[in-house]
Enzyme design. Sequence first.
Site, PDB file in Angstrom:
ATOM      1  N   GLN A 112     -10.969   2.908  -0.298  1.00 13.82           N
ATOM      2  CA  GLN A 112     -10.698   4.213   0.298  1.00 13.82           C
ATOM      3  C   GLN A 112     -11.526   5.328  -0.162  1.00 13.82           C
ATOM      4  O   GLN A 112     -12.296   6.121   0.485  1.00 13.82           O
ATOM      5  CB  GLN A 112      -9.072   4.633   0.315  1.00 13.82           C
ATOM      6  CG  GLN A 112      -8.424   3.602   1.218  1.00 13.82           C
ATOM      7  CD  GLN A 112      -6.703   4.112   0.839  1.00 13.82           C
ATOM      8  OE1 GLN A 112      -6.520   4.579  -0.150  1.00 13.82           O
ATOM      9  NE2 GLN A 112      -6.043   3.786   1.603  1.00 13.82           N
ATOM     10  N   THR A 140       1.988   1.706   5.911  1.00 13.59           N
ATOM     11  CA  THR A 140       0.912   2.873   5.527  1.00 13.59           C
ATOM     12  C   THR A 140       0.662   3.604   6.476  1.00 13.59           C
ATOM     13  O   THR A 140       0.199   3.127   7.589  1.00 13.59           O
ATOM     14  CB  THR A 140       0.054   2.378   4.369  1.00 13.59           C
ATOM     15  OG1 THR A 140      -0.781   3.485   4.363  1.00 13.59           O
ATOM     16  CG2 THR A 140      -0.633   1.407   5.104  1.00 13.59           C
ATOM     17  N   THR A 187      -2.274   5.902   6.036  1.00 12.31           N
ATOM     18  CA  THR A 187      -3.695   5.873   6.159  1.00 12.31           C
ATOM     19  C   THR A 187      -4.233   4.968   6.604  1.00 12.31           C
ATOM     20  O   THR A 187      -5.273   5.084   7.433  1.00 12.31           O
ATOM     21  CB  THR A 187      -3.842   6.170   4.469  1.00 12.31           C
ATOM     22  OG1 THR A 187      -3.511   7.379   3.934  1.00 12.31           O
ATOM     23  CG2 THR A 187      -5.259   6.241   4.481  1.00 12.31           C
ATOM     24  N   CYS A 232       2.769  10.053   4.833  1.00 12.20           N
ATOM     25  CA  CYS A 232       2.586   9.069   3.719  1.00 12.20           C
ATOM     26  C   CYS A 232       3.811   8.299   3.346  1.00 12.20           C
ATOM     27  O   CYS A 232       4.819   9.020   2.849  1.00 12.20           O
ATOM     28  CB  CYS A 232       2.016   9.789   2.593  1.00 12.20           C
ATOM     29  SG  CYS A 232       1.891   8.548   1.027  1.00 12.20           S
ATOM     30  N   THR A 233       3.926   7.208   3.337  1.00 12.82           N
ATOM     31  CA  THR A 233       4.908   6.517   3.225  1.00 12.82           C
ATOM     32  C   THR A 233       5.647   6.506   2.003  1.00 12.82           C
ATOM     33  O   THR A 233       6.881   6.081   1.766  1.00 12.82           O
ATOM     34  CB  THR A 233       4.743   4.882   3.491  1.00 12.82           C
ATOM     35  OG1 THR A 233       3.649   4.315   2.697  1.00 12.82           O
ATOM     36  CG2 THR A 233       4.550   4.741   4.949  1.00 12.82           C
ATOM     37  N   GLU A 234       4.961   7.086   0.783  1.00 14.69           N
ATOM     38  CA  GLU A 234       5.813   7.323  -0.592  1.00 14.69           C
ATOM     39  C   GLU A 234       6.286   8.636  -0.646  1.00 14.69           C
ATOM     40  O   GLU A 234       6.933   8.835  -1.578  1.00 14.69           O
ATOM     41  CB  GLU A 234       4.451   7.316  -1.421  1.00 14.69           C
ATOM     42  CG  GLU A 234       4.339   5.736  -1.956  1.00 14.69           C
ATOM     43  CD  GLU A 234       3.100   5.078  -1.229  1.00 14.69           C
ATOM     44  OE1 GLU A 234       3.198   3.845  -0.993  1.00 14.69           O
ATOM     45  OE2 GLU A 234       2.398   6.035  -0.298  1.00 14.69           O
ATOM     46  N   MET A 266       0.605  -1.045  -0.036  1.00 18.96           N
ATOM     47  CA  MET A 266      -0.163  -0.078   0.008  1.00 18.96           C
ATOM     48  C   MET A 266       0.846   1.342  -0.058  1.00 18.96           C
ATOM     49  O   MET A 266       0.723   2.057   0.864  1.00 18.96           O
ATOM     50  CB  MET A 266      -0.734  -0.040   1.284  1.00 18.96           C
ATOM     51  CG  MET A 266      -1.954  -1.088   1.056  1.00 18.96           C
ATOM     52  SD  MET A 266      -2.703  -1.632   2.818  1.00 18.96           S
ATOM     53  CE  MET A 266      -1.538  -2.250   3.900  1.00 18.96           C
TER      54      MET A 266
END
Length: 236
Positions: free
Chosen positions: A52, A83, A85, A197-199, A10
């Site tokens: 989501q 993640t 979220t 956010c992990t991205e 994710m």
Amino acid sequence: MKTIGLIGGMSWESSLLYYQIINQYVKKRLGGHHSAKSLMYSVNFQEIKTLQHQGNWDEATKIMIDSAQKLETAGADLIVICTNTMHKMAQEVERSVTIPLIHIADSSAIKIVKDGIKKVALLGTAFTMEQDFYKGRLTEKFGLEVIVPNEVDRSDVHDIIYQELCLGIINEESKQTYLKIINNLKQQGAEAVILGCTEITLLISQDDCSIPVYDTTRLHAESAVDFALKGTIQDA
């Protein structure tokens, strides 16, 4: 060494970073040829993204609970949701298993408080920036004042995450958009920024910013290792 159970996918772009950081940190801590004991259950992010944006959090919660239970059954000693979220249902996931869950917000907040910072900016998906499951935890548990971008900027941050970063697309124009937003938040009194956010760590680093950057991906992954090795988060 405890076995780290990772709920990934994710997106898989950031799950890859988790695996890399965890193993690099174990090597740093233990030396030699040491690497982490870990299990990953990777979901199909298209399904999660659809739920989501439909607001179907009940079904998304079922997927997360199922993932955590599969990891526990497979031998994981702790759970890491890779993640920000999907920490919206962290309590439900934690209640569904008998092993600890390492919360991503706690991993960052412990370091922020230790550094003496009181007011932080939060970037992430619209769900993370606008709902209370994340901001509320930072405020109620750690006493932090949390500010987020305005509505237009929140939309830009959210869209860049889903339309670019989750697909592995790194765009210099988007980077400049983020840096402008961070600067606006700095002018509002933010002493630091949480990459919630992990991205986002794929796009923004400390080298880009004039205020401290707290990379939730790295801090969360390293907290998992601390717990796996010592049974506690090191900086707690």
